[in-house]
Every structure is written in structure tokens, then in C-alpha cells.
Design a protein around this motif. Structure first.
Motif, PDB file in Angstrom:
ATOM      1  N   LYS A  54       0.772  -1.309   0.032  1.00 40.03           N
ATOM      2  CA  LYS A  54      -0.019  -0.197   0.040  1.00 40.03           C
ATOM      3  C   LYS A  54       1.021   1.362  -0.095  1.00 40.03           C
ATOM      4  O   LYS A  54       0.554   2.290  -0.564  1.00 40.03           O
ATOM      5  CB  LYS A  54      -1.068   0.245   1.228  1.00 40.03           C
ATOM      6  N   GLU A  57       1.540   1.975  -3.429  1.00 41.64           N
ATOM      7  CA  GLU A  57       0.484   2.377  -4.333  1.00 41.64           C
ATOM      8  C   GLU A  57      -0.170   3.720  -4.122  1.00 41.64           C
ATOM      9  O   GLU A  57      -0.116   4.601  -5.147  1.00 41.64           O
ATOM     10  CB  GLU A  57      -0.797   1.401  -3.813  1.00 41.64           C
ATOM     11  N   VAL A  62      -2.913   6.243   2.361  1.00 36.57           N
ATOM     12  CA  VAL A  62      -2.575   5.041   3.334  1.00 36.57           C
ATOM     13  C   VAL A  62      -2.329   5.410   4.593  1.00 36.57           C
ATOM     14  O   VAL A  62      -2.918   5.151   5.718  1.00 36.57           O
ATOM     15  CB  VAL A  62      -1.825   4.063   2.813  1.00 36.57           C
TER      16      VAL A  62
END
Length: 239
Positions: A54, A57, A62
């Protein structure tokens, strides 16, 4: 009814309604250990593997969600930094990267020590980067402790990149190649920092985030380098 082996509570279902422990507590054996490692490090929907994925990404989003309360699937950020630093140290020493003979001892000593002990360098200087980020972005709503979490995630992100570069570093034996790789990693570090900061401080203008990110990063590098230099000199590691 199941009697919880952790707190002694009687309950029905898969988890104790008092302490949350699973009703299925298997005997500790090789399967238990592997499952613990696999779920903690590599599981696709939780653990370090999930958190790292994450962070590459949509890192700022996040971390924002984590600070706001979405934490169930993520590995604890401080623990993740320590584990990532340990992995870095293990690979670094297994590849025997301590003995790069082509570095000039006078000009490259401090840089050599930083990369030799990068794992503890980033962990030990985490409070410094937290402080510089907190000072530059203090107009935001986040307190110092939330910024520590923010920087811990970012540190794990950078450690992940540095770990991937260790095999490349293994094949770089000459001084010029080492310096090129070092400069490249510093650039990559800042790109990751700005990318994450831009998403996390999304209410700020891009230019403002960029300037504050640069100043924060420079302040961190100056303070951290001075401290490392003083430590190197004080402990007599320059030779």
C-alpha cells in the motif's frame, strides 16, 4: 461453550468476546511458527507485506487513513521500521558489503559508515526527521506523535527501496559507482518523500508542499550528518 485459554471467560463463537483471543489455540509447533511468519510478513491482506504494498500504491492516503483510524490490516509502523532495518542489516552483512576497498578513506568515511549502518541510521534519526517535518508542517492539525507514525511509514518505504538496491551495491566496487548509486538513492528517497507528503497534506498547494518537503529533508540531512560525523570522529571510526 468455550473456555478462553487467555482470560478464562466462557463464550460461544470463534473469538472470545472479552479479550478477543481465537477459540482455536493450536499447540506451538513448526506449522504454528510458519503460519505466524507468513501472516505477519507476507499475507496479502494484512501484515508487513500488505502495508508495504500500500505504501507503494498510494502512500499518503494510506498513512492518512491509518492515523484517522483504519489500522486493522496494517503492521504497526514502529515495529515495521525495526523489522525492515533488521532485514536490511542481515542482507547487507550476508553480502559482505562492509569491505568496499575502493572508497577514499578521507572523503568517503562518513558516507561509508552511513551506508554500512543505514539500518540503525534511519531508525536512530527518525525523531530528527519527525521534528523537521513537524516544524515545517506545524500549521496542519497533526501532533508530534502522529508525525512520528507518518515518518515511520515513510522510513519503512525508503528502507524497502534500499533493500532492493543492496544486490546492485554488491556489484559496485569502484568509488565512482558507489557515489553514483548513493546520489541516486538520495534522489529516489526525496521523490518518495514528496510523493507521500503531497498525498498526505493534500489540502496544501503543491508548491508549498514541495518547498516544505525540500526544507525538511535538507534540515534532516544536515542535522543527521553532523551527528553521524561527530559520532564517527568521537568513536575513532574514520580510519
Amino acid at each position: 461453550m468455550t473456555i478462553c485459554k487467555n482470560c478464562g471467560n466462557s463464550f460461544e463463537g470463534n473469538y472470545c468476546n472479552q479479550c478477543g483471543q481465537s477459540a482455536k489455540t493450536k499447540r506451538i509447533n513448526h506449522e504454528f511458527l510458519w503460519e505466524d511468519i507468513e501472516h505477519g510478513l507476507f499475507h496479502y491482506d494484512k501484515g508487513i507485506g500488505y502495508s508495504l504494498k500500500k505504501l507503494f500504491e498510494k502512500p499518503g492516503i494510506v498513512i492518512y487513513d491509518y492515523i484517522e483510524g483504519k489500522r486493522v490490516n496494517h503492521f504497526r509502523p514502529i515495529s515495521m521500521v525495526i523489522i525492515m532495518a533488521t532485514i536490511y542489516a542481515l542482507i547487507y552483512h550476508l553480502l559482505d558489503l562492509n569491505h568496499r576497498s575502493a572508497l577514499d578513506e578521507s572523503s568517503g568515511a562518513i558516507l561509508e559508515r552511513v551506508f554500512e549502518h543505514y539500518y540503525w541510521f534511519v531508525v536512530a534519526t527518525l525523531p530528527i526527521y519527525t521534528l523537521t517535518t513537524y516544524i515545517l508542517f506545524k500549521k496542519t492539525k497533526y501532533n508530534f506523535y502522529e508525525i512520528i507514525i507518518f515518518e515511520a511509514f515513510k522510513t519503512s518505504q525508503r528502507l524497502g527501496v534500499h533493500i532492493l538496491f543492496l544486490p546492485v551495491l554488491y556489484f559496485v566496487k569502484d568509488r565512482s559507482g558507489f557515489n553514483i548509486l548513493t546520489n541516486l538513492l538520495f534522489v529516489i528517497d526525496f521523490i518518495l518523500i514528496f510523493w507521500t507528503n503531497r498525498q498526505f497534506f493534500s489540502k496544501m498547494k503543491v508548491g508549498e508542499v514541495l518547498i516544505k518537503s525540500i526544507l525538511s529533508y535538507l534540515m534532516y540531512l544536515v542535522i543527521a550528518t553532523l551527528l553521524v560525523g561527530l559520532t564517527v570522529v568521537a568513536l575513532g571510526y574514520t580510519g
